[in-house]
Design a protein around this motif. Structure first.
Motif, PDB file in Angstrom:
ATOM      1  N   LEU A  34       0.907  -1.165   0.035  1.00  0.00           N
ATOM      2  CA  LEU A  34      -0.164   0.005  -0.087  1.00  0.00           C
ATOM      3  C   LEU A  34       0.780   1.369   0.062  1.00  0.00           C
ATOM      4  CD1 LEU A  34      -2.895  -1.185   2.417  1.00  0.00           C
ATOM      5  CD2 LEU A  34      -2.922  -0.867   0.005  1.00  0.00           C
ATOM      6  N   ARG A  35       1.901   1.373   0.814  1.00  0.00           N
ATOM      7  CA  ARG A  35       2.660   2.565   1.103  1.00  0.00           C
ATOM      8  C   ARG A  35       3.704   2.776  -0.515  1.00  0.00           C
ATOM      9  NH1 ARG A  35       6.831   1.507   4.819  1.00  0.00           N
ATOM     10  NH2 ARG A  35       5.910  -0.307   5.219  1.00  0.00           N
ATOM     11  N   TRP A  36       3.838   1.463  -1.114  1.00  0.00           N
ATOM     12  CA  TRP A  36       4.466   1.491  -2.442  1.00  0.00           C
ATOM     13  C   TRP A  36       3.593   1.965  -3.452  1.00  0.00           C
ATOM     14  CZ3 TRP A  36       3.367  -1.457  -6.813  1.00  0.00           C
ATOM     15  CH2 TRP A  36       4.182  -1.209  -7.883  1.00  0.00           C
ATOM     16  N   ALA A  37       2.247   1.678  -3.600  1.00  0.00           N
ATOM     17  CA  ALA A  37       1.346   1.886  -4.494  1.00  0.00           C
ATOM     18  C   ALA A  37       1.010   3.523  -4.209  1.00  0.00           C
ATOM     19  CB  ALA A  37      -0.042   1.035  -4.280  1.00  0.00           C
ATOM     20  N   ASP A  38       0.727   3.904  -2.839  1.00  0.00           N
ATOM     21  CA  ASP A  38       0.355   5.243  -2.662  1.00  0.00           C
ATOM     22  C   ASP A  38       1.402   6.230  -2.903  1.00  0.00           C
ATOM     23  OD1 ASP A  38      -2.024   4.718  -1.821  1.00  0.00           O
ATOM     24  OD2 ASP A  38      -1.469   4.477   0.373  1.00  0.00           O
ATOM     25  N   GLY A  39       2.903   5.828  -2.946  1.00  0.00           N
ATOM     26  CA  GLY A  39       3.900   6.558  -3.282  1.00  0.00           C
ATOM     27  C   GLY A  39       4.397   6.772  -4.914  1.00  0.00           C
ATOM     28  N   ALA A  40       3.429   6.062  -5.683  1.00  0.00           N
ATOM     29  CA  ALA A  40       3.657   6.261  -7.004  1.00  0.00           C
ATOM     30  C   ALA A  40       3.879   7.372  -7.680  1.00  0.00           C
ATOM     31  CB  ALA A  40       3.040   5.196  -7.582  1.00  0.00           C
ATOM     32  N   ALA A  41       4.718   7.770  -8.570  1.00  0.00           N
ATOM     33  CA  ALA A  41       4.684   8.945  -9.098  1.00  0.00           C
ATOM     34  C   ALA A  41       3.789   9.231 -10.068  1.00  0.00           C
ATOM     35  CB  ALA A  41       6.211   9.165  -9.842  1.00  0.00           C
ATOM     36  N   HIS A  42       3.221   8.172 -10.595  1.00  0.00           N
ATOM     37  CA  HIS A  42       2.265   8.455 -11.987  1.00  0.00           C
ATOM     38  C   HIS A  42       1.139   7.590 -11.389  1.00  0.00           C
ATOM     39  CE1 HIS A  42       0.026   8.800 -15.415  1.00  0.00           C
ATOM     40  NE2 HIS A  42      -0.017   7.852 -15.542  1.00  0.00           N
ATOM     41  N   LYS A  43      -0.187   8.188 -11.190  1.00  0.00           N
ATOM     42  CA  LYS A  43      -1.401   7.348 -11.025  1.00  0.00           C
ATOM     43  C   LYS A  43      -2.402   7.547 -12.227  1.00  0.00           C
ATOM     44  CE  LYS A  43      -0.899   7.950  -6.193  1.00  0.00           C
ATOM     45  NZ  LYS A  43      -1.547   7.912  -4.795  1.00  0.00           N
ATOM     46  N   GLU A  44      -2.696   5.948 -12.595  1.00  0.00           N
ATOM     47  CA  GLU A  44      -3.503   6.213 -13.709  1.00  0.00           C
ATOM     48  C   GLU A  44      -4.917   6.646 -13.515  1.00  0.00           C
ATOM     49  OE1 GLU A  44      -5.643   2.483 -16.327  1.00  0.00           O
ATOM     50  OE2 GLU A  44      -3.545   1.921 -15.497  1.00  0.00           O
ATOM     51  N   PRO A  45      -5.512   7.231 -14.319  1.00  0.00           N
ATOM     52  CA  PRO A  45      -6.869   7.820 -13.953  1.00  0.00           C
ATOM     53  C   PRO A  45      -7.967   6.728 -13.957  1.00  0.00           C
ATOM     54  CG  PRO A  45      -5.953   8.495 -16.159  1.00  0.00           C
ATOM     55  CD  PRO A  45      -5.008   7.821 -15.526  1.00  0.00           C
ATOM     56  N   SER A  46      -8.956   6.978 -13.412  1.00  0.00           N
ATOM     57  CA  SER A  46     -10.039   6.174 -13.407  1.00  0.00           C
ATOM     58  C   SER A  46     -10.606   5.766 -14.847  1.00  0.00           C
ATOM     59  CB  SER A  46     -11.075   6.425 -12.424  1.00  0.00           C
ATOM     60  OG  SER A  46     -11.895   7.659 -13.022  1.00  0.00           O
ATOM     61  N   ALA A  47     -11.332   4.708 -14.979  1.00  0.00           N
ATOM     62  CA  ALA A  47     -12.175   4.446 -16.062  1.00  0.00           C
ATOM     63  C   ALA A  47     -13.096   5.516 -16.561  1.00  0.00           C
ATOM     64  CB  ALA A  47     -12.924   3.163 -16.027  1.00  0.00           C
ATOM     65  N   ARG A  48     -14.028   6.082 -15.692  1.00  0.00           N
ATOM     66  CA  ARG A  48     -14.507   7.172 -15.908  1.00  0.00           C
ATOM     67  C   ARG A  48     -14.014   8.405 -16.372  1.00  0.00           C
ATOM     68  NH1 ARG A  48     -19.472   9.291 -16.013  1.00  0.00           N
ATOM     69  NH2 ARG A  48     -19.770  11.404 -15.113  1.00  0.00           N
ATOM     70  N   ALA A  49     -12.835   8.619 -15.847  1.00  0.00           N
ATOM     71  CA  ALA A  49     -11.772   9.819 -16.200  1.00  0.00           C
ATOM     72  C   ALA A  49     -11.371   9.681 -17.735  1.00  0.00           C
ATOM     73  CB  ALA A  49     -10.838  10.085 -15.502  1.00  0.00           C
ATOM     74  N   ARG A  50     -10.982   8.282 -17.795  1.00  0.00           N
ATOM     75  CA  ARG A  50     -10.445   8.009 -19.294  1.00  0.00           C
ATOM     76  C   ARG A  50     -11.593   8.226 -20.353  1.00  0.00           C
ATOM     77  NH1 ARG A  50      -8.194   3.548 -16.435  1.00  0.00           N
ATOM     78  NH2 ARG A  50      -9.615   2.251 -17.543  1.00  0.00           N
TER      79      ARG A  50
END
Length: 85
Positions: free
Chosen positions: A13-29
């Motif tokens: 969870l810490r590794w995922a929360d600290g990611a530099a780039h977060k993929e947008p949600s399906a609705r945002a895409r």
């Protein structure tokens, strides 16, 4: 769950929360793809309501109606003899 699993999960969870780039949600895409072809027009902060029922009257009509009701109640109470006198 064992303590080891909790530590691994917390690390993930810490590794995922600290990611530099977060993929947008399906609705945002979906909206981004739709707006590329057909961008939305400007929208005011508070749009005019589509359906205007009794609230669509002029503002003074409500004021006159309320004040008229108050006067009628005062007159009825006065004629009925209810009051401090």
């Amino acid at each position: 769950m064992s303590e080891r699993d909790d530590e691994e999960r917390e690390f993930d969870l810490r590794w995922a929360d600290g990611a530099a780039h977060k993929e947008p949600s399906a609705r945002a895409r979906m909206l981004a793809a739709r707006w590329k072809e057909n961008p939305p027009g400007p929208v005011p902060f508070r749009a005019e309501p589509e359906h205007r029922g009794s609230a669509g009257r002029r503002p003074w009509v409500s004021t006159v109606l309320v004040l008229g009701c108050v006067v009628v109640v005062i007159l009825l109470l006065g004629y009925a003899g209810v009051g401090p006198y």
